[in-house]
Design a protein around this motif. Structure first.
Motif, PDB file in Angstrom:
ATOM      1  N   SER A 188       0.740  -1.413   0.010  1.00 41.77           N
ATOM      2  CA  SER A 188      -0.101   0.000   0.038  1.00 41.77           C
ATOM      3  C   SER A 188       0.753   1.339  -0.214  1.00 41.77           C
ATOM      4  O   SER A 188       0.269   2.343  -0.509  1.00 41.77           O
ATOM      5  N   ARG A 189       1.986   1.326   0.296  1.00 44.71           N
ATOM      6  CA  ARG A 189       2.987   2.255   0.218  1.00 44.71           C
ATOM      7  C   ARG A 189       3.356   2.708  -1.062  1.00 44.71           C
ATOM      8  O   ARG A 189       3.908   3.818  -1.310  1.00 44.71           O
ATOM      9  N   GLY A 190       3.057   1.879  -1.853  1.00 43.47           N
ATOM     10  CA  GLY A 190       3.213   2.012  -3.448  1.00 43.47           C
ATOM     11  C   GLY A 190       2.509   3.064  -4.185  1.00 43.47           C
ATOM     12  O   GLY A 190       3.099   3.692  -5.003  1.00 43.47           O
ATOM     13  N   HIS A 191       1.322   3.171  -3.488  1.00 42.62           N
ATOM     14  CA  HIS A 191       0.349   4.188  -4.364  1.00 42.62           C
ATOM     15  C   HIS A 191      -0.124   5.420  -3.436  1.00 42.62           C
ATOM     16  O   HIS A 191      -0.922   6.064  -3.893  1.00 42.62           O
ATOM     17  N   ALA A 192       0.823   5.411  -2.073  1.00 40.64           N
ATOM     18  CA  ALA A 192       0.281   6.417  -1.172  1.00 40.64           C
ATOM     19  C   ALA A 192       0.670   7.831  -1.756  1.00 40.64           C
ATOM     20  O   ALA A 192       1.830   7.949  -2.387  1.00 40.64           O
ATOM     21  N   ASP A 193      -0.102   8.809  -1.733  1.00 36.45           N
ATOM     22  CA  ASP A 193       0.390  10.356  -2.227  1.00 36.45           C
ATOM     23  C   ASP A 193       1.696  10.752  -1.314  1.00 36.45           C
ATOM     24  O   ASP A 193       2.626  11.530  -1.981  1.00 36.45           O
ATOM     25  N   ASP A 194       1.681  10.335  -0.241  1.00 40.06           N
ATOM     26  CA  ASP A 194       2.880  10.668   0.723  1.00 40.06           C
ATOM     27  C   ASP A 194       3.820   9.579   0.493  1.00 40.06           C
ATOM     28  O   ASP A 194       4.750   9.775   1.457  1.00 40.06           O
ATOM     29  N   GLY A 195       3.843   8.694  -0.152  1.00 35.06           N
ATOM     30  CA  GLY A 195       5.050   7.771  -0.404  1.00 35.06           C
ATOM     31  C   GLY A 195       6.410   8.275  -0.861  1.00 35.06           C
ATOM     32  O   GLY A 195       6.350   9.541  -1.229  1.00 35.06           O
TER      33      GLY A 195
END
Ligand code: PBG
Length: 326
Positions: free
Chosen positions: A90-97
C-alpha cells in the motif's frame, strides 16, 4: 597474390576516418539514469552488489539528478524503497509515499528533467512479489487497479512518464484509462513490454530489497527463450496505449531489441539491468577487462541493435566519456 579489391582497413586507418564512417552514435540524450530513493536526509548508502550505485534520500537524489542533467542526460527513472511494507504494497500508491515525495522535489529542483516513475508493487510488498497474492499466486486482476492507482499518484506528483514493470496482463490499458479519467492525459506510458524472467536482476533486488520471499517471477515475467511472444506482448501494449515499449534485460536480448525496433513505430527502450552492470564492474575491478571500454561497447551495441533509449546504471560514466571525447 592480387591486391584485394575490397580493403576494409582503408577506412579504419585513423581516428578521424573511423569517426567519419561510424554508423552508430551513442548520445547522452539516449540515456536514462535509474535512482533508488528512500526516506531520510543525506543518505548515500552503497549498494553492495553494485559498486558505484547508491541508495539515496530525496536531497542526495536531487544532487545526482543535477549531475545527470549537467552531463546532458535527459531523464531519471525512480525506484522507491518505502519506510514500511505490507501484503498489499500500500505504500506504493500513497500520495505521501517515497516516490511521489521525490517526484515533487525533483520537479521543482530540476524542472527541465524528464521524470520517469517505475510502477510495480515488488518494492512495497512484504512478500516481494510484483502483485498481491492469493493462494500463493500473484492475482493479476486484483493487482492491476493498485498499479493504476500508483501510476495516477506518480503522474499527479510530477512524473512525465510512468513505467509499469510488473508484467500483469491488462495493466497498460488500465493505467491509460485511470490517467485519462484523472485528467492526466499528457502523462506518457513506457511499458516494460518484453521483460524476461532473468537471473540478471539479482543485484537490483539487493538495492530495492525486493527479492521474493518464496518462489520466483516465472509465472508473470517472460521465458528467456521466447522471441515471438515478445512481439505479441509489444503489439498488445501498443494496442493498450503504450507510448514507448521496452525490452529488458538488454545484452542477452539484442535480437529481441532488433525485432521490436524493426516492427514498431514508437521509441524503443532497452534496460541494461543490474546484473549486466555488475558483470562489467566485477571483471573490471579484478583487472580482467577494461571497464570504461567494455561499458561503451555494450551501450553502443544496444543502440546498434535498435534501441532509441537505454536505461543504464552506467549513464553518468558514459555521458562523462561522451563529453570528454568532444
Ligand atoms: C521491479 C523491477 C525489477 C527491475 C526493474 N523493475 C526487478 C525484478 O523484476 O525483479 C530490475 C532492474 C535491474 O535489475 O536493474 N519489478
Amino acid at each position: 597474390m592480387r591486391s584485394p579489391l575490397i580493403r576494409g582497413r582503408r577506412l579504419r586507418r585513423t581516428e578521424t576516418l573511423r569517426r567519419m564512417v561510424r554508423e552508430t552514435e551513442l548520445r547522452a540524450s539516449d540515456l536514462i539514469l535509474p535512482l533508488f530513493v528512500e526516506p531520510g536526509k543525506g543518505v548515500r548508502r552503497p549498494v553492495g552488489s553494485m559498486p558505484g550505485v547508491f541508495n539515496l534520500s530525496v536531497d542526495t537524489a536531487i544532487d545526482e539528478a543535477k549531475r545527470a542533467c549537467d552531463l546532458g542526460i535527459p531523464a531519471v527513472i525512480l525506484f522507491g524503497i518505502p519506510d514500511s511494507k505490507d501484503a498489499a504494497g500500500s505504500r506504493g500508491h500513497a500520495d505521501d509515499g517515497i516516490v511521489p515525495t521525490a517526484l515533487r522535489a525533483l520537479r521543482e529542483a530540476v524542472p527541465e528533467m524528464v521524470l520517469v516513475a517505475d510502477v510495480c508493487l515488488c518494492e512495497y510488498t512484504d512478500h516481494g512479489h510484483c502483485g498481491i497474492l492469493r493462494d500463493g499466486d500473484v492475482d493479476n486482476d486484483a493487482t492491476v487497479p493498485l498499479l493504476a492507482k500508483a501510476a495516477v499518484a506518480y503522474a499527479k506528483a510530477g512524473a512525465d512518464i510512468v513505467a509499469p514493470s510488473d508484467m500483469m496482463d491488462g495493466r497498460v490499458g488500465a493505467i491509460r484509462h485511470a490517467l485519462d479519467e484523472s485528467g492526466l492525459t499528457a502523462t506518457a506510458i513506457m511499458s516494460y513490454s518484453a521483460k524476461f524472467a532473468s537471473a540478471f536482476y539479482g543485484p537490483f533486488r539487493d538495492a530495492a530489497q525486493s527479492t521474493p520471499q518464496s518462489g520466483d517471477r516465472r509465472g508473470y515475467q517472460m521465458d528467456p527463450a521466447n522471441g515471438r511472444e515478445a512481439m505479441r506482448m509489444v503489439r498488445r501494449d501498443l494496442a493498450e496505449g503504450a507510448d514507448v515499449v521496452m525490452v529488458k534485460p538488454a545484452l542477452p536480448y539484442l535480437d529481441v531489441i532488433r525485432r521490436v525496433s524493426d516492427e514498431v513505430d514508437v521509441p524503443v527502450a532497452a534496460y541494461c539491468v543490474s546484473g549486466e552492470f555488475t558483470m562489467i564492474e566485477a571483471a573490471a575491478r579484478n583487472g580482467w577487462i577494461d571497464g570504461p571500454r567494455a561499458t561503451m561497447e555494450a551501450l553502443v551495441s544496444i543502440k546498434r541493435a535498435g534501441a532509441d533509449l537505454i536505461v543504464t546504471y552506467h549513464a553518468l560514466e558514459a555521458a562523462k566519456a561522451l563529453a570528454d571525447f568532444r
